[in-house]
Write a protein that holds these residues in place. Structure first.
Motif, PDB file in Angstrom:
ATOM      1  N   ILE A  73      26.312  54.524  51.511  1.00  0.00           N
ATOM      2  CA  ILE A  73      27.084  53.295  51.386  1.00  0.00           C
ATOM      3  C   ILE A  73      26.165  52.164  50.957  1.00  0.00           C
ATOM      4  O   ILE A  73      25.047  52.035  51.462  1.00  0.00           O
ATOM      5  CB  ILE A  73      27.720  52.927  52.735  1.00  0.00           C
ATOM      6  CG1 ILE A  73      28.515  54.098  53.288  1.00  0.00           C
ATOM      7  CG2 ILE A  73      28.605  51.700  52.606  1.00  0.00           C
ATOM      8  CD1 ILE A  73      28.806  53.974  54.744  1.00  0.00           C
ATOM      9  N   LEU A  74      26.665  51.342  50.040  1.00  0.00           N
ATOM     10  CA  LEU A  74      25.964  50.137  49.617  1.00  0.00           C
ATOM     11  C   LEU A  74      26.919  48.959  49.763  1.00  0.00           C
ATOM     12  O   LEU A  74      28.141  49.124  49.657  1.00  0.00           O
ATOM     13  CB  LEU A  74      25.541  50.244  48.146  1.00  0.00           C
ATOM     14  CG  LEU A  74      24.636  51.407  47.758  1.00  0.00           C
ATOM     15  CD1 LEU A  74      24.432  51.419  46.248  1.00  0.00           C
ATOM     16  CD2 LEU A  74      23.301  51.313  48.470  1.00  0.00           C
ATOM     17  N   PHE A  75      26.369  47.770  49.989  1.00  0.00           N
ATOM     18  CA  PHE A  75      27.223  46.589  49.993  1.00  0.00           C
ATOM     19  C   PHE A  75      27.653  46.276  48.575  1.00  0.00           C
ATOM     20  O   PHE A  75      26.843  46.291  47.648  1.00  0.00           O
ATOM     21  CB  PHE A  75      26.495  45.385  50.598  1.00  0.00           C
ATOM     22  CG  PHE A  75      26.506  45.379  52.096  1.00  0.00           C
ATOM     23  CD1 PHE A  75      27.701  45.225  52.792  1.00  0.00           C
ATOM     24  CD2 PHE A  75      25.338  45.519  52.803  1.00  0.00           C
ATOM     25  CE1 PHE A  75      27.721  45.216  54.176  1.00  0.00           C
ATOM     26  CE2 PHE A  75      25.341  45.514  54.189  1.00  0.00           C
ATOM     27  CZ  PHE A  75      26.539  45.365  54.872  1.00  0.00           C
ATOM     28  N   ALA A  86      33.982  45.262  51.128  1.00  0.00           N
ATOM     29  CA  ALA A  86      32.628  44.827  50.789  1.00  0.00           C
ATOM     30  C   ALA A  86      31.636  45.982  50.720  1.00  0.00           C
ATOM     31  O   ALA A  86      30.439  45.768  50.653  1.00  0.00           O
ATOM     32  CB  ALA A  86      32.141  43.795  51.812  1.00  0.00           C
ATOM     33  N   GLU A  87      32.136  47.234  50.741  1.00  0.00           N
ATOM     34  CA  GLU A  87      31.251  48.392  50.685  1.00  0.00           C
ATOM     35  C   GLU A  87      31.682  49.341  49.576  1.00  0.00           C
ATOM     36  O   GLU A  87      32.863  49.434  49.244  1.00  0.00           O
ATOM     37  CB  GLU A  87      31.270  49.168  52.012  1.00  0.00           C
ATOM     38  CG  GLU A  87      30.614  48.449  53.154  1.00  0.00           C
ATOM     39  CD  GLU A  87      30.579  49.289  54.423  1.00  0.00           C
ATOM     40  OE1 GLU A  87      29.536  49.260  55.096  1.00  0.00           O
ATOM     41  OE2 GLU A  87      31.582  49.963  54.750  1.00  0.00           O
ATOM     42  N   ALA A  88      30.694  50.041  49.043  1.00  0.00           N
ATOM     43  CA  ALA A  88      30.949  51.074  48.042  1.00  0.00           C
ATOM     44  C   ALA A  88      30.229  52.347  48.472  1.00  0.00           C
ATOM     45  O   ALA A  88      29.141  52.281  49.042  1.00  0.00           O
ATOM     46  CB  ALA A  88      30.428  50.632  46.674  1.00  0.00           C
ATOM     47  N   THR A  89      30.862  53.486  48.214  1.00  0.00           N
ATOM     48  CA  THR A  89      30.188  54.760  48.470  1.00  0.00           C
ATOM     49  C   THR A  89      29.421  55.139  47.218  1.00  0.00           C
ATOM     50  O   THR A  89      29.827  54.811  46.103  1.00  0.00           O
ATOM     51  CB  THR A  89      31.177  55.878  48.849  1.00  0.00           C
ATOM     52  OG1 THR A  89      32.115  56.042  47.785  1.00  0.00           O
ATOM     53  CG2 THR A  89      31.889  55.552  50.145  1.00  0.00           C
ATOM     54  N   ILE A  90      28.306  55.823  47.426  1.00  0.00           N
ATOM     55  CA  ILE A  90      27.465  56.228  46.303  1.00  0.00           C
ATOM     56  C   ILE A  90      27.122  57.696  46.415  1.00  0.00           C
ATOM     57  O   ILE A  90      26.920  58.220  47.506  1.00  0.00           O
ATOM     58  CB  ILE A  90      26.181  55.361  46.228  1.00  0.00           C
ATOM     59  CG1 ILE A  90      25.390  55.689  44.962  1.00  0.00           C
ATOM     60  CG2 ILE A  90      25.353  55.492  47.480  1.00  0.00           C
ATOM     61  CD1 ILE A  90      24.313  54.692  44.624  1.00  0.00           C
ATOM     62  N   ARG A  91      27.110  58.352  45.261  1.00  0.00           N
ATOM     63  CA  ARG A  91      26.679  59.741  45.161  1.00  0.00           C
ATOM     64  C   ARG A  91      25.861  59.874  43.890  1.00  0.00           C
ATOM     65  O   ARG A  91      26.384  59.678  42.785  1.00  0.00           O
ATOM     66  CB  ARG A  91      27.880  60.674  45.109  1.00  0.00           C
ATOM     67  CG  ARG A  91      27.493  62.142  44.982  1.00  0.00           C
ATOM     68  CD  ARG A  91      28.730  63.025  44.979  1.00  0.00           C
ATOM     69  NE  ARG A  91      28.360  64.424  44.931  1.00  0.00           N
ATOM     70  CZ  ARG A  91      28.915  65.292  44.094  1.00  0.00           C
ATOM     71  NH1 ARG A  91      29.859  64.936  43.249  1.00  0.00           N
ATOM     72  NH2 ARG A  91      28.506  66.543  44.116  1.00  0.00           N
ATOM     73  N   CYS A  92      24.587  60.157  44.053  1.00  0.00           N
ATOM     74  CA  CYS A  92      23.683  60.332  42.909  1.00  0.00           C
ATOM     75  C   CYS A  92      23.130  61.743  42.957  1.00  0.00           C
ATOM     76  O   CYS A  92      22.579  62.170  43.968  1.00  0.00           O
ATOM     77  CB  CYS A  92      22.541  59.328  42.976  1.00  0.00           C
ATOM     78  SG  CYS A  92      23.061  57.616  42.921  1.00  0.00           S
ATOM     79  N   ILE A  93      23.248  62.468  41.858  1.00  0.00           N
ATOM     80  CA  ILE A  93      22.778  63.848  41.783  1.00  0.00           C
ATOM     81  C   ILE A  93      21.547  63.909  40.896  1.00  0.00           C
ATOM     82  O   ILE A  93      21.542  63.407  39.773  1.00  0.00           O
ATOM     83  CB  ILE A  93      23.880  64.770  41.243  1.00  0.00           C
ATOM     84  CG1 ILE A  93      25.130  64.651  42.118  1.00  0.00           C
ATOM     85  CG2 ILE A  93      23.383  66.214  41.172  1.00  0.00           C
ATOM     86  CD1 ILE A  93      26.337  65.381  41.566  1.00  0.00           C
ATOM     87  N   LYS A  94      20.507  64.558  41.410  1.00  0.00           N
ATOM     88  CA  LYS A  94      19.249  64.695  40.666  1.00  0.00           C
ATOM     89  C   LYS A  94      19.423  65.673  39.519  1.00  0.00           C
ATOM     90  O   LYS A  94      20.093  66.659  39.621  1.00  0.00           O
ATOM     91  CB  LYS A  94      18.142  65.163  41.612  1.00  0.00           C
ATOM     92  CG  LYS A  94      16.789  65.258  40.940  1.00  0.00           C
ATOM     93  CD  LYS A  94      15.714  65.517  41.973  1.00  0.00           C
ATOM     94  CE  LYS A  94      14.364  65.593  41.280  1.00  0.00           C
ATOM     95  NZ  LYS A  94      13.272  65.761  42.215  1.00  0.00           N
TER      96      LYS A  94
END
Length: 188
Positions: free
Chosen positions: A135-137, A180-188
């Motif tokens: 989670i990021l703001f 005020a929050e966003a979910t994040i998913r980053c794949i290498k």
């Protein structure tokens, strides 16, 4: 903002970011993590996320924080948690290889000029096809920490290193953080 700064925040109970439990968006995210995965939670604070995962059968969870105080509280609450998986140290000096890195209020504690360093370090610590989840703001703050930002700027930042980046408005945030929050998913 070094170890002394963060220790002082804990000693003076200046921990407004601390929900006292796992945040609801992370509970949803955890449902998609393999129980045998090797997981790192950087800037873990009181590490409710690690406690929840470990008590749900995830035994390969590692936590790291630069401040001793929250780690000591965690140890008292979780006497069976393996002590070698509790790391007092600087995330940026850490080495290892993880399937997942969980982001929860660590990124927003880092001064924005160091965010590129965070992106590079998470990428370095992930195994091939590993994922940064969390989670990021998705809002701005005056001063900091916390330091805010927008989904758009995060997408640009993480896309420089990760092959796939998904950032979405969080649907499960607690009331004070709703919208005020966003979910994040980053794949290498």
């Amino acid at each position: 903002m070094d170890a002394n700064y963060w220790s002082s925040r804990y000693q003076n109970k200046q921990t407004g970011w601390d929900l006292g439990e796992v945040s609801a968006p992370l509970v949803e995210i955890f449902k998609n993590i393999d129980i045998n995965a090797k997981i790192l939670i950087p800037g873990c604070g009181n590490a409710y996320e690690a406690e929840s995962l470990y008590n749900s059968g995830y035994k390969n969870v590692y936590i790291i924080d630069i401040a001793e105080e929250p780690l000591e509280k965690f140890k008292k609450r979780n006497k069976s948690f393996p002590t070698h998986q509790i790391i007092l140290g600087d995330f940026f000096a850490h080495s290892g290889a993880y399937d997942f890195i969980i982001e929860q209020t660590f990124f927003c504690a880092i001064e924005p000029i160091f965010r590129s360093k965070y992106v590079l370090k998470t990428h370095e610590l992930l195994k091939p096809k590993g994922e940064l989840l969390g989670i990021l703001f998705d809002r701005e703050f005056e001063g900091g920490p916390p330091f805010g930002g927008t989904k758009e700027e995060y997408k640009v930042l993480f896309s420089k290193v990760f092959r796939e980046v998904e950032i979405q408005k969080s649907l499960h945030s607690v009331q004070p953080r709703l919208g005020a929050e966003a979910t994040i998913r980053c794949i290498k």
